[in-house]
Design an enzyme around this catalytic site. Structure first.
Site, mmCIF file in Angstrom:
data_model
loop_
_atom_site.group_PDB
_atom_site.id
_atom_site.type_symbol
_atom_site.label_atom_id
_atom_site.label_comp_id
_atom_site.label_asym_id
_atom_site.label_seq_id
_atom_site.Cartn_x
_atom_site.Cartn_y
_atom_site.Cartn_z
ATOM 1 N N ARG A 16 68.404 8.575 7.561
ATOM 2 C CA ARG A 16 68.540 10.032 7.343
ATOM 3 C C ARG A 16 68.715 10.349 5.862
ATOM 4 O O ARG A 16 68.179 11.348 5.376
ATOM 5 C CB ARG A 16 69.708 10.580 8.177
ATOM 6 C CG ARG A 16 69.358 10.628 9.652
ATOM 7 C CD ARG A 16 70.413 11.347 10.470
ATOM 8 N NE ARG A 16 70.023 11.415 11.862
ATOM 9 C CZ ARG A 16 70.862 11.271 12.889
ATOM 10 N NH1 ARG A 16 72.142 11.051 12.675
ATOM 11 N NH2 ARG A 16 70.420 11.363 14.127
ATOM 12 N N ARG A 157 56.988 10.727 5.225
ATOM 13 C CA ARG A 157 58.153 11.359 5.886
ATOM 14 C C ARG A 157 57.991 11.337 7.407
ATOM 15 O O ARG A 157 58.884 10.963 8.144
ATOM 16 C CB ARG A 157 58.263 12.791 5.375
ATOM 17 C CG ARG A 157 59.553 13.510 5.646
ATOM 18 C CD ARG A 157 59.727 13.952 7.055
ATOM 19 N NE ARG A 157 61.034 14.552 7.239
ATOM 20 C CZ ARG A 157 61.620 14.696 8.406
ATOM 21 N NH1 ARG A 157 61.045 14.287 9.510
ATOM 22 N NH2 ARG A 157 62.795 15.255 8.498
ATOM 23 N N LYS A 168 67.065 3.994 17.145
ATOM 24 C CA LYS A 168 67.600 4.608 18.368
ATOM 25 C C LYS A 168 67.426 3.666 19.554
ATOM 26 O O LYS A 168 68.314 3.551 20.406
ATOM 27 C CB LYS A 168 66.933 5.967 18.632
ATOM 28 C CG LYS A 168 67.415 7.013 17.624
ATOM 29 C CD LYS A 168 66.800 8.381 17.844
ATOM 30 C CE LYS A 168 67.365 9.371 16.819
ATOM 31 N NZ LYS A 168 66.676 10.643 16.798
ATOM 32 N N ASN A 194 68.250 15.681 18.066
ATOM 33 C CA ASN A 194 69.612 15.990 17.656
ATOM 34 C C ASN A 194 69.561 17.345 16.952
ATOM 35 O O ASN A 194 69.235 17.446 15.765
ATOM 36 C CB ASN A 194 70.113 14.877 16.709
ATOM 37 C CG ASN A 194 71.569 15.058 16.349
ATOM 38 O OD1 ASN A 194 72.041 16.193 16.226
ATOM 39 N ND2 ASN A 194 72.275 13.968 16.176
ATOM 40 N N GLU A 198 68.878 18.766 13.013
ATOM 41 C CA GLU A 198 67.725 19.625 12.671
ATOM 42 C C GLU A 198 68.193 20.908 11.979
ATOM 43 O O GLU A 198 67.620 21.323 10.968
ATOM 44 C CB GLU A 198 66.917 19.974 13.932
ATOM 45 C CG GLU A 198 66.171 18.782 14.484
ATOM 46 C CD GLU A 198 65.227 19.137 15.640
ATOM 47 O OE1 GLU A 198 64.757 20.282 15.704
ATOM 48 O OE2 GLU A 198 64.960 18.251 16.472
ATOM 49 N N THR A 242 57.161 14.420 13.533
ATOM 50 C CA THR A 242 58.032 13.229 13.429
ATOM 51 C C THR A 242 58.501 12.822 14.829
ATOM 52 O O THR A 242 58.534 11.629 15.181
ATOM 53 C CB THR A 242 59.264 13.546 12.539
ATOM 54 O OG1 THR A 242 58.822 14.005 11.263
ATOM 55 C CG2 THR A 242 60.139 12.306 12.362
ATOM 56 N N GLU A 246 57.968 9.400 17.022
ATOM 57 C CA GLU A 246 59.065 8.664 17.663
ATOM 58 C C GLU A 246 58.739 8.380 19.126
ATOM 59 O O GLU A 246 58.907 7.265 19.616
ATOM 60 C CB GLU A 246 60.380 9.472 17.578
ATOM 61 C CG GLU A 246 60.936 9.551 16.165
ATOM 62 C CD GLU A 246 62.314 10.220 16.120
ATOM 63 O OE1 GLU A 246 63.128 9.987 17.030
ATOM 64 O OE2 GLU A 246 62.578 10.981 15.162
HETATM 65 O O1 LIG Z 1 67.495 12.164 12.422
HETATM 66 C C1 LIG Z 1 67.028 11.951 13.539
HETATM 67 O O2 LIG Z 1 67.728 11.570 14.482
HETATM 68 C C2 LIG Z 1 65.616 12.147 13.790
HETATM 69 O O3 LIG Z 1 65.143 11.835 14.867
HETATM 70 C C3 LIG Z 1 64.741 12.778 12.754
HETATM 71 C C4 LIG Z 1 64.573 14.273 13.016
HETATM 72 C C5 LIG Z 1 63.726 14.811 11.830
HETATM 73 O O4 LIG Z 1 62.504 14.877 11.951
HETATM 74 O O5 LIG Z 1 64.333 15.089 10.790
HETATM 75 C C6 LIG Z 1 63.837 14.450 14.289
HETATM 76 C C7 LIG Z 1 64.503 14.682 15.447
HETATM 77 C C8 LIG Z 1 65.933 14.992 15.528
HETATM 78 O O6 LIG Z 1 66.151 16.085 16.362
HETATM 79 C C9 LIG Z 1 66.536 15.209 14.206
HETATM 80 C C10 LIG Z 1 65.872 14.947 13.048
#
Ligand SMILES: O=C(O)C(=O)C[C@]1(C(=O)O)C=C[C@@H](O)C=C1
Length: 256
Positions: A16, A157, A168, A194, A198, A242, A246
């Site tokens: 992050r 990114r 995860k 999460n 976000e 993103t 995932e």
């Molecule tokens: O930080 C995370 O946990 C991510 O999965 C990355 C990310 C993002 O694209 O910034 C994507 C999904 C989550 O809801 C939060 C942030």
């Protein structure tokens, strides 16, 4: 981030932090692009006046392809955080390979959203960040060079989602194993999301765009990038793709 040390790469907080640093890179690349007009001719295949001998694609495609061929020869795409736009056309380096430890699953390079990223960048991002509509014949080269930097930063990114997904998965193998076996895309999406993270990203981007997007000595207070557009780009494009990365990465995670 040190890709020779897997324990640092799969630490979600480190990932992050890296995503936060990439926000700055993306904002500054967008600011560079904002000096130019939209230049639609740069993105059209076989455009009159911009035809390239023995090449079918657009002026941007030609520039990006040839840059990637050179970059592949200096090992850019050996790095697990780099994803090429032309995976079938890049070359092997004449330098010895770097033996990165295997951090991601072996199929990770096949999770490639670059076509989609390029599409959405041309259709939806360029109109938001360009200075004005129209062509600017004298700047086609500068525009393509700037686009390549925007695209490569966005690609890095967004494909970082693979590291997020691996981290995860490792943090709850039984849960993800079940969801992957059930092919439960909705639940996987729910688990990787999460909302608090976000929201924080969008809040931070608003502040960054307010500070970086304006020249403090410009008396008229003209903006090079607006907070609303930056938030829109992240909310509607960067974060959702993103998450697609995932999910696709996770769905294949039990492959041998
Ligand atoms: O930080 C995370 O946990 C991510 O999965 C990355 C990310 C993002 O694209 O910034 C994507 C999904 C989550 O809801 C939060 C942030």
């Amino acid at each position: 981030m040190d890709f020779t040390r897997p324990e640092t790469v799969l630490d979600l907080q480190n990932i992050r932090n890296e995503l936060v640093r990439m926000e700055d890179t993306i904002i500054f690349k967008f600011i560079e692009r904002s000096h130019f007009a939209t230049c639609p001719s740069v993105y059209k295949e076989q455009h009159p006046g911009l035809t390239i001998p023995n090449f079918e694609g657009s002026f941007l495609d030609w520039a990006l392809l040839n840059l990637e061929i050179t970059q592949s020869q200096i090992r850019r795409f050996e790095s697990p955080d780099e994803t090429p736009f032309f995976p079938d056309k890049i070359k092997k380096s004449f330098l010895p390979s770097i033996n990165y430890p295997q951090i991601l699953a072996p199929y990770a390079p096949e999770v490639n959203y670059n076509d989609k990223i390029k599409d959405v960048y041309i259709k939806n991002i360029i109109p938001l960040i360009s200075r004005k509509d129209g062509d600017d014949i004298n700047n086609f080269g500068s525009v393509a060079a700037s686009d390549i930097e925007c695209l490569q930063s966005l690609s890095r990114r967004i494909h970082f989602g693979k590291f997020v997904a691996e981290a995860k998965f490792q943090s709850d193998i039984p849960l993800y194993t079940k969801l992957i076996k059930d092919k439960d895309v909705e639940k996987i999406m729910e688990n990787i999301t999460n909302s608090a993270v976000e929201e924080k990203i969008l809040e931070r981007l608003t502040k960054k765009a307010e500070v970086y997007g304006v020249d403090p000595t410009n008396k008229k207070g003209e903006r090079r990038i607006t907070p609303e557009y930056l938030v829109k780009i992240y909310k509607e494009i960067v974060i959702p793709i993103t998450k697609e990365v995932e999910v696709e990465y996770l769905l294949r995670r039990l492959e041998d």
